[in-house]
Motif scaffolding. Structure first.
Motif, mmCIF file in Angstrom:
data_model
loop_
_atom_site.group_PDB
_atom_site.id
_atom_site.type_symbol
_atom_site.label_atom_id
_atom_site.label_comp_id
_atom_site.label_asym_id
_atom_site.label_seq_id
_atom_site.Cartn_x
_atom_site.Cartn_y
_atom_site.Cartn_z
ATOM 1 N N HIS A 9 0.829 -1.197 0.000
ATOM 2 C CA HIS A 9 0.000 0.000 0.000
ATOM 3 C C HIS A 9 0.869 1.255 0.000
ATOM 4 N N SER A 10 0.223 2.376 -0.268
ATOM 5 C CA SER A 10 0.905 3.661 -0.273
ATOM 6 C C SER A 10 -0.107 4.755 0.013
ATOM 7 N N PHE A 11 0.324 5.783 0.698
ATOM 8 C CA PHE A 11 -0.478 6.991 0.836
ATOM 9 C C PHE A 11 0.486 8.161 0.898
ATOM 10 N N ARG A 18 -2.983 16.874 -4.979
ATOM 11 C CA ARG A 18 -3.821 15.697 -4.740
ATOM 12 C C ARG A 18 -3.146 14.784 -3.728
ATOM 13 N N TYR A 19 -3.948 13.907 -3.130
ATOM 14 C CA TYR A 19 -3.435 12.918 -2.194
ATOM 15 C C TYR A 19 -3.764 11.546 -2.757
ATOM 16 N N MET A 20 -2.759 10.662 -2.813
ATOM 17 C CA MET A 20 -2.922 9.343 -3.423
ATOM 18 C C MET A 20 -3.001 8.262 -2.346
ATOM 19 N N LEU A 21 -4.056 7.477 -2.405
ATOM 20 C CA LEU A 21 -4.217 6.295 -1.557
ATOM 21 C C LEU A 21 -4.208 5.093 -2.493
ATOM 22 N N MET A 22 -3.363 4.122 -2.220
ATOM 23 C CA MET A 22 -3.277 2.987 -3.139
ATOM 24 C C MET A 22 -3.047 1.690 -2.394
ATOM 25 N N LEU A 23 -3.702 0.651 -2.880
ATOM 26 C CA LEU A 23 -3.538 -0.697 -2.366
ATOM 27 C C LEU A 23 -3.350 -1.624 -3.559
ATOM 28 N N SER A 24 -2.362 -2.508 -3.490
ATOM 29 C CA SER A 24 -2.137 -3.480 -4.556
ATOM 30 C C SER A 24 -2.025 -4.867 -3.945
#
Length: 194
Positions: A9-11, A18-24
């Motif tokens: 994940h990343s935030f 912008r703010y990026m929230l990511m889950l892989s």
């Protein structure tokens, strides 16, 4: 599920505000799945930090993963791009599970999109847009957690005042069925006025 999670994940904030929230979720579990999800997250972070648009980012990452030529390795992309000034959120899902937005007593569902990244030559990411307000919570999760959820009512007893408590409660409820069948990751973010 095991000693090494295949979820990454990343935030982080981007230069454009912008703010990026990511889950892989790397398919399967263990070290091979971890490598796939870490590569997907890292490439996505780097491309967005460099200022590329969504289509270029996902097309390039997909082509890189397809070129590796290993049909057994692919990963999902669950991405939320949040404009911190307007509250506008864009959810992009490539092989990812549903996400949820807790808005007061309402639970909104963000549905899945295209197949996972790295499987086919061309992908068409599906994006869902909505405007969020102060106090709303974004809930993203890997399939190890989402497989326990049948309807939005599943969240009725989940506390919604604190992001960490919410994540912990969702994970605990998903784990109440016993030993996890897959890696389990929950990301919860709360919108707070600055």
């Amino acid at each position: 599920k095991g000693e090494v999670s295949g979820d990454s994940h990343s935030f982080q904030g981007l230069k454009d505000g912008r703010y990026m929230l990511m889950l892989s979720d790397g398919m399967g579990s263990g070290e091979a799945a971890r490598r796939e999800s870490v590569a997907t997250v890292s490439l996505t972070e780097n491309f967005f930090q460099a200022g590329f648009n969504d289509n270029v980012v996902f097309d390039t990452i997909n082509r890189l993963l397809v070129l590796k030529g290993d049909e057994e390795t692919f990963s999902t992309v669950d991405l939320c791009m949040l404009d911190l000034k307007t509250g506008d959120a864009s959810f992009t899902k490539i092989g990812a599970e549903c996400s949820y937005v807790f808005a007061g007593s309402e639970v909104r569902t963000v549905t899945p999109g295209s197949p996972p990244i790295g499987i086919i030559d061309e992908i068409t990411p599906v994006s869902t847009r909505m405007t969020l307000s102060e106090g709303d919570m974004i809930v993203m999760m890997s399939d190890g957690v989402s497989s326990a959820i049948r309807t939005a009512e599943w969240f009725s007893e989940i506390p919604k005042a604190n992001a960490q408590e919410t994540a912990d409660a969702i994970l605990a409820k998903a784990l109440s069925g016993g030993v996890p069948a897959d890696d389990m990751t929950v990301m919860v973010s709360r919108i707070v006025a600055g």
